[in-house]
Design a protein around this motif. Structure first.
Motif, PDB file in Angstrom:
ATOM      1  N   SER A 475      -3.285 -27.107  40.532  1.00 18.97           N
ATOM      2  CA  SER A 475      -2.329 -27.258  39.433  1.00 18.97           C
ATOM      3  C   SER A 475      -2.437 -26.148  38.397  1.00 18.97           C
ATOM      4  O   SER A 475      -1.628 -26.080  37.466  1.00 18.97           O
ATOM      5  N   LYS A 476      -3.419 -25.278  38.539  1.00 19.05           N
ATOM      6  CA  LYS A 476      -3.605 -24.210  37.560  1.00 19.05           C
ATOM      7  C   LYS A 476      -2.677 -23.032  37.847  1.00 19.05           C
ATOM      8  O   LYS A 476      -2.303 -22.775  38.990  1.00 19.05           O
ATOM      9  N   LYS A 477      -2.336 -22.322  36.800  1.00 23.13           N
ATOM     10  CA  LYS A 477      -1.498 -21.135  36.938  1.00 23.13           C
ATOM     11  C   LYS A 477      -2.346 -19.997  37.502  1.00 23.13           C
ATOM     12  O   LYS A 477      -3.410 -19.676  36.971  1.00 23.13           O
ATOM     13  N   LYS A 478      -1.879 -19.392  38.584  1.00 25.48           N
ATOM     14  CA  LYS A 478      -2.648 -18.349  39.267  1.00 25.48           C
ATOM     15  C   LYS A 478      -2.371 -16.986  38.623  1.00 25.48           C
ATOM     16  O   LYS A 478      -1.222 -16.545  38.550  1.00 25.48           O
ATOM     17  N   ILE A 479      -3.454 -16.350  38.192  1.00 30.26           N
ATOM     18  CA  ILE A 479      -3.355 -15.074  37.484  1.00 30.26           C
ATOM     19  C   ILE A 479      -4.097 -13.995  38.269  1.00 30.26           C
ATOM     20  O   ILE A 479      -5.311 -14.102  38.489  1.00 30.26           O
ATOM     21  N   ALA A 480      -3.382 -12.969  38.702  1.00 25.73           N
ATOM     22  CA  ALA A 480      -4.045 -11.815  39.320  1.00 25.73           C
ATOM     23  C   ALA A 480      -4.632 -10.949  38.210  1.00 25.73           C
ATOM     24  O   ALA A 480      -3.925 -10.581  37.267  1.00 25.73           O
ATOM     25  N   VAL A 481      -5.919 -10.655  38.301  1.00 24.86           N
ATOM     26  CA  VAL A 481      -6.558  -9.750  37.343  1.00 24.86           C
ATOM     27  C   VAL A 481      -6.707  -8.408  38.048  1.00 24.86           C
ATOM     28  O   VAL A 481      -7.518  -8.248  38.954  1.00 24.86           O
ATOM     29  N   LEU A 482      -5.888  -7.440  37.629  1.00 22.69           N
ATOM     30  CA  LEU A 482      -5.791  -6.149  38.312  1.00 22.69           C
ATOM     31  C   LEU A 482      -6.705  -5.141  37.632  1.00 22.69           C
ATOM     32  O   LEU A 482      -6.587  -4.889  36.426  1.00 22.69           O
ATOM     33  N   MET A 483      -7.615  -4.551  38.404  1.00 24.77           N
ATOM     34  CA  MET A 483      -8.614  -3.633  37.834  1.00 24.77           C
ATOM     35  C   MET A 483      -8.873  -2.487  38.798  1.00 24.77           C
ATOM     36  O   MET A 483      -8.423  -2.497  39.940  1.00 24.77           O
ATOM     37  N   GLY A 484      -9.649  -1.501  38.324  1.00 22.54           N
ATOM     38  CA  GLY A 484     -10.014  -0.375  39.179  1.00 22.54           C
ATOM     39  C   GLY A 484      -9.199   0.853  38.856  1.00 22.54           C
ATOM     40  O   GLY A 484      -9.171   1.324  37.723  1.00 22.54           O
ATOM     41  N   GLY A 485      -8.513   1.390  39.876  1.00 25.21           N
ATOM     42  CA  GLY A 485      -7.733   2.608  39.689  1.00 25.21           C
ATOM     43  C   GLY A 485      -8.470   3.820  40.214  1.00 25.21           C
ATOM     44  O   GLY A 485      -9.517   3.718  40.856  1.00 25.21           O
ATOM     45  N   TYR A 486      -7.932   4.999  39.917  1.00 23.20           N
ATOM     46  CA  TYR A 486      -8.540   6.230  40.426  1.00 23.20           C
ATOM     47  C   TYR A 486      -8.842   7.220  39.305  1.00 23.20           C
ATOM     48  O   TYR A 486      -9.216   8.357  39.557  1.00 23.20           O
ATOM     49  N   SER A 487      -8.678   6.809  38.055  1.00 26.89           N
ATOM     50  CA  SER A 487      -8.952   7.713  36.940  1.00 26.89           C
ATOM     51  C   SER A 487     -10.439   7.678  36.589  1.00 26.89           C
ATOM     52  O   SER A 487     -11.210   6.868  37.118  1.00 26.89           O
ATOM     53  N   SER A 488     -10.832   8.537  35.663  1.00 26.49           N
ATOM     54  CA  SER A 488     -12.230   8.557  35.210  1.00 26.49           C
ATOM     55  C   SER A 488     -12.584   7.294  34.438  1.00 26.49           C
ATOM     56  O   SER A 488     -13.759   7.036  34.176  1.00 26.49           O
ATOM     57  N   GLU A 489     -11.584   6.495  34.093  1.00 25.35           N
ATOM     58  CA  GLU A 489     -11.811   5.252  33.349  1.00 25.35           C
ATOM     59  C   GLU A 489     -11.874   4.027  34.260  1.00 25.35           C
ATOM     60  O   GLU A 489     -11.837   2.893  33.775  1.00 25.35           O
ATOM     61  N   ARG A 490     -11.991   4.250  35.570  1.00 29.41           N
ATOM     62  CA  ARG A 490     -11.960   3.118  36.509  1.00 29.41           C
ATOM     63  C   ARG A 490     -13.142   2.164  36.309  1.00 29.41           C
ATOM     64  O   ARG A 490     -13.006   0.955  36.526  1.00 29.41           O
ATOM     65  N   HIS A 491     -14.302   2.704  35.898  1.00 32.06           N
ATOM     66  CA  HIS A 491     -15.466   1.835  35.695  1.00 32.06           C
ATOM     67  C   HIS A 491     -15.269   0.940  34.462  1.00 32.06           C
ATOM     68  O   HIS A 491     -15.655  -0.232  34.471  1.00 32.06           O
ATOM     69  N   ILE A 492     -14.663   1.505  33.408  1.00 29.68           N
ATOM     70  CA  ILE A 492     -14.347   0.704  32.222  1.00 29.68           C
ATOM     71  C   ILE A 492     -13.334  -0.375  32.586  1.00 29.68           C
ATOM     72  O   ILE A 492     -13.403  -1.516  32.111  1.00 29.68           O
ATOM     73  N   SER A 493     -12.386  -0.012  33.449  1.00 34.37           N
ATOM     74  CA  SER A 493     -11.390  -0.985  33.899  1.00 34.37           C
ATOM     75  C   SER A 493     -12.049  -2.173  34.591  1.00 34.37           C
ATOM     76  O   SER A 493     -11.652  -3.326  34.379  1.00 34.37           O
ATOM     77  N   VAL A 494     -13.061  -1.898  35.417  1.00 30.94           N
ATOM     78  CA  VAL A 494     -13.765  -2.985  36.105  1.00 30.94           C
ATOM     79  C   VAL A 494     -14.468  -3.888  35.095  1.00 30.94           C
ATOM     80  O   VAL A 494     -14.439  -5.121  35.213  1.00 30.94           O
ATOM     81  N   GLU A 495     -15.104  -3.287  34.072  1.00 28.07           N
ATOM     82  CA  GLU A 495     -15.747  -4.098  33.032  1.00 28.07           C
ATOM     83  C   GLU A 495     -14.717  -4.995  32.339  1.00 28.07           C
ATOM     84  O   GLU A 495     -14.957  -6.182  32.106  1.00 28.07           O
ATOM     85  N   SER A 496     -13.559  -4.414  32.011  1.00 29.12           N
ATOM     86  CA  SER A 496     -12.504  -5.200  31.364  1.00 29.12           C
ATOM     87  C   SER A 496     -12.009  -6.306  32.289  1.00 29.12           C
ATOM     88  O   SER A 496     -11.809  -7.448  31.867  1.00 29.12           O
ATOM     89  N   ALA A 596      -5.687  -5.065  33.729  1.00 25.35           N
ATOM     90  CA  ALA A 596      -6.921  -4.755  32.991  1.00 25.35           C
ATOM     91  C   ALA A 596      -7.342  -3.320  33.268  1.00 25.35           C
ATOM     92  O   ALA A 596      -8.528  -2.999  33.278  1.00 25.35           O
ATOM     93  N   MET A 597      -6.365  -2.459  33.491  1.00 27.83           N
ATOM     94  CA  MET A 597      -6.656  -1.088  33.901  1.00 27.83           C
ATOM     95  C   MET A 597      -6.594  -0.129  32.722  1.00 27.83           C
ATOM     96  O   MET A 597      -5.858  -0.349  31.768  1.00 27.83           O
ATOM     97  N   HIS A 598      -7.359   0.946  32.842  1.00 31.61           N
ATOM     98  CA  HIS A 598      -7.389   2.002  31.829  1.00 31.61           C
ATOM     99  C   HIS A 598      -7.000   3.317  32.497  1.00 31.61           C
ATOM    100  O   HIS A 598      -7.400   3.590  33.627  1.00 31.61           O
ATOM    101  N   GLY A 599      -6.248   4.140  31.792  1.00 31.11           N
ATOM    102  CA  GLY A 599      -5.818   5.402  32.384  1.00 31.11           C
ATOM    103  C   GLY A 599      -4.772   5.169  33.465  1.00 31.11           C
ATOM    104  O   GLY A 599      -4.107   4.140  33.519  1.00 31.11           O
ATOM    105  N   ARG A 600      -4.622   6.139  34.338  1.00 32.46           N
ATOM    106  CA  ARG A 600      -3.647   6.010  35.420  1.00 32.46           C
ATOM    107  C   ARG A 600      -4.234   5.204  36.571  1.00 32.46           C
ATOM    108  O   ARG A 600      -5.416   5.298  36.832  1.00 32.46           O
ATOM    109  N   PRO A 601      -3.423   4.368  37.252  1.00 31.71           N
ATOM    110  CA  PRO A 601      -1.986   4.146  37.101  1.00 31.71           C
ATOM    111  C   PRO A 601      -1.653   2.907  36.263  1.00 31.71           C
ATOM    112  O   PRO A 601      -0.531   2.423  36.300  1.00 31.71           O
ATOM    113  N   GLY A 602      -2.636   2.387  35.507  1.00 30.26           N
ATOM    114  CA  GLY A 602      -2.396   1.146  34.781  1.00 30.26           C
ATOM    115  C   GLY A 602      -1.742   1.317  33.432  1.00 30.26           C
ATOM    116  O   GLY A 602      -1.125   0.394  32.910  1.00 30.26           O
TER     117      GLY A 602
END
Length: 682
Positions: A475-496, A596-602
């Protein structure tokens, strides 16, 4: 009615910031459909404070307590804790507390909470004192009881007991504080030590955690030996000649480092008969003392150490293992984690700052050695009468010998800690693992507090609610949490992304599904990932696990052994292998996407465009706005065109810079005076 969980954190110890951060993690991750978290902060004076919730999210204790308006002026900008305000009376302490919450008398705790979740570290948290206080007021709490906690805090006592119990123990020796303070005995102590422990050796404070007060001595050098032992006792001998050789800025830095509760000796400080509370006061007194006749002084931390332990340095692979127990009290060692660190010691910085160490789970050894580690940890857990869970560190040598080291009745509870990392390997996310800890702790307190009536009712209530909620995910609303990417900020994106996942996982309304994005600007590859992959160290580790996903045989064995735990608290989908999906597939899986992405492509509109193409709603701005704001130069141009103040700027293209740097520099210098700021355009 929800069960009220008193999250007790902070404290007076040197590890208070670790406790504060861990308490925030627990506060956030408790299952809000079952529990109501009550933040109870222990301040520098040992007061219990019902903390206003907004202060839970401050970066550190010093960011809110004491309030900036209560801090004395500090010309050298020393950062201090509340104890630096001096020997405050009860009324003065109350004035500080009223700005962050309300003071609690321990006798009132039972009115406010049903169980205490202990996130404290060090003295008054892991040593049995808070456990004794809670038992006196008949309040159940998490983790081990009083006796086990008394053992878990004392490294000297541990070594003695472990040796008598037949565990492998490195050669060791200890000394008491009073003997060490007799400086004429230092050479004698050094000679005694060399007869009992060979170099290299480790010097440890007996009752500190987080590797505070730990150093390694590699050589037979009495001067370095004295310096290391002083550090572990939190004392400092300072000579006039060393002080006067320092510049003023170096003297300020010396005092700053000395007063640090983790790297130095902390405050308050004893200097002869004087008690010093503030670094500014210490700096002034040192200036005065050495301007007079003193040639050398002894500086002692008021909160010092009673004993120091010496033990042989063990060459081998270092590991940490969380041990839990099932409903029948059977100890189960989770998959041990190998610690690969840059420094010789897995110190405070390596433990709590990202990027300074790596975690490999399970440890990279053969099956026989893995079994030896787990069996030794389970045996020690039982021998020391630990309850609910423990963290046991150790080393395994090339010949398979296992040395267990520093068994702890509690564990760091930051999102990246072993505590959550190893639970994820058997399929429990942080929210599920905390629920397990609470239920198992209530069961343990029924046994050792002889409180069968009220605690049995509490246990039945929580277990009934868990059963009732077991089918609520549909019954819960399903939320995709999108993280990662290919920029230098991909590790910060994973933390977020992890942070968002954990907050949503503890909510009553949402079911988060972690999605990892990788590849390049031309192609987006999306993957569903299980919780154990989600909690890997960084984006590159996650990508490696996706490419080579396999559940280790020992983990399958542990999952089977812990099936009563994982089936009750976990989810069947939690360890499902990563699956590559398309944006269209994602549309059929979720109701909403949290980017939850930082930099490109988020942040450049690319992901937003793909989501709009398949009709999926998402957080944040639309593709057009995102495409503008990723470009700092273009954003500033638009701001200025619309009458906003913005810094003067120019754009230097990479091709022009590579073609002729001198021309580019001449252009820059003709436009700006020094200093100026240089930054990537996106």
């Amino acid at each position: 009615m929800k069960t009220k969980i008193g999250v007790i954190f902070g404290g007076i110890s040197r590890e208070r910031e670790v406790s504060f951060a861990g308490g925030r993690t627990v506060y956030d991750n408790l299952d809000k459909s079952l529990f109501e978290p009550i933040p109870i902060f222990i301040d520098s004076f040992g007061n219990l404070v019902l903390l206003n919730w907004e202060f839970v999210y401050k970066g550190s204790i010093r960011d809110f307590y004491p309030a900036s308006s209560d801090l004395p002026k500090s010309p050298h900008a020393f950062q201090v804790y509340a104890e630096s305000l001096g020997d405050l009376d009860s009324r003065e302490q109350m004035t500080l507390i009223e700005k962050i919450g309300s003071r609690l008398d321990p006798s009132r705790l039972k009115e406010l909470i049903d169980i205490a979740f202990l996130c404290l570290h060090g003295c008054d948290g892991e040593d049995g004192r808070i456990q004794g206080l809670l038992e006196f007021y008949r309040i159940p709490y998490t983790g081990s009881g009083i006796n086990a906690s008394t053992i878990g805090i004392d490294k000297v006592l541990q070594k003695d007991l472990m040796s008598k119990m037949g565990f492998e123990v490195p050669a060791n020796h200890s000394i008491e504080r009073e003997r060490w303070l007799d400086r004429t005995a230092h050479s004698e102590i050094f000679q005694e030590l060399k007869k009992k422990v060979e170099f290299p050796l480790v010097v440890k404070s007996s009752k500190q955690g987080s590797s505070i007060g730990v150093s390694v001595l590699r050589d037979d050098n009495e001067e370095k030996f004295i310096e290391a032992v002083d550090q572990s006792f939190f004392i400092k001998h300072l000579k006039k000649e060393d002080w006067i050789d320092l510049s003023h800025s170096q003297k300020v830095l010396f005092v700053k480092d000395l007063c640090d509760i983790r790297e130095g000796i902390g405050v308050p400080i004893k200097l002869g008969s004087r008690m010093i509370y503030h670094p500014e006061e210490l700096l002034s007194i040192l200036m005065q003392v050495f301007a007079e006749s003193e040639e050398e002084i002894l500086i002692e931390a008021v909160h010092g150490e009673s004993a120091v332990l010496f033990e042989s340095f063990i060459s081998g692979k270092e590991f940490s293992c969380i041990v839990v127990e099932d409903d029948k009290g059977v100890a189960i060692a989770l998959p041990p984690t190998e610690i690969r660190k840059g420094a010789e010691v897995f110190d405070y910085r390596s433990k709590y700052l990202p990027g300074l160490s790596r975690k490999i789970t399970p440890i990279d050894v053969d099956q026989k050695k893995l079994d030896s580690i787990r069996q030794a940890c389970e045996n020690l857990y039982k021998q020391l009468n630990f309850d609910v869970y423990a963290r046991i560190d150790g080393f395994i040598k090339d010949d398979g010998t296992v040395f267990l080291n520093d068994p702890n009745t509690t564990s760091g509870m930051l999102p990246s800690s072993f505590f959550f990392h190893q639970a994820a390997e058997v399929g429990l996310n942080p929210t599920q693992f905390l629920t397990y800890i609470i239920v198992t702790s209530i069961r343990a307190r029924i046994a050792d507090m002889n409180e069968y009536g009220s605690l049995t009712k509490l246990l039945l209530k929580v277990e009934r609610q868990i059963e009732e909620n077991s089918g609520s995910e549909t019954s819960k609303k399903k939320i995709a949490v999108l993280m990662g990417g290919y920029s230098s900020e991909r590790h910060i994106s994973v933390e977020s992304g992890r942070n968002i996942f954990e907050k949503l996982a503890s909510s009553e309304k949402y079911l988060p599904i972690p999605i990892f994005l990788t590849d390049n600007e031309n192609t987006h590859e999306l993957y569903t990932i299980p919780v154990n992959v989600l909690l890997k160290d960084n984006a590159d580790d996650i990508k490696e696990k996706i490419d080579h996903y396999k559940v280790h045989d020992v983990i399958n064995e542990i999952i089977s052994k812990a099936s009563d735990i994982t089936s009750k608290y976990g989810s069947k989908e939690s360890l499902k292998a990563p699956q590559k999906i398309s944006y269209n597939d994602l549309k059929g899986m979720v109701d909403f996407v949290f980017i939850a992405m930082h930099g490109r492509p988020g942040e450049d509109g690319a992901v937003q465009s793909e989501l709009e193409n398949v009709g999926l709603p998402y957080n944040g701005s639309n593709p057009g706005t995102s495409e503008i704001t990723i470009d700092k130069f273009r954003t500033n141009e638009i701001l200025m065109e619309n009458g906003f103040q913005a810094a003067s700027h120019i754009l230097v293209h990479k091709d022009d810079w590579l073609k002729d740097q001198n021309v580019s520099i001449e252009r820059i210098e003709s436009h700006f005076k020094y200093p100026f700021i240089c930054k990537p355009v996106d």
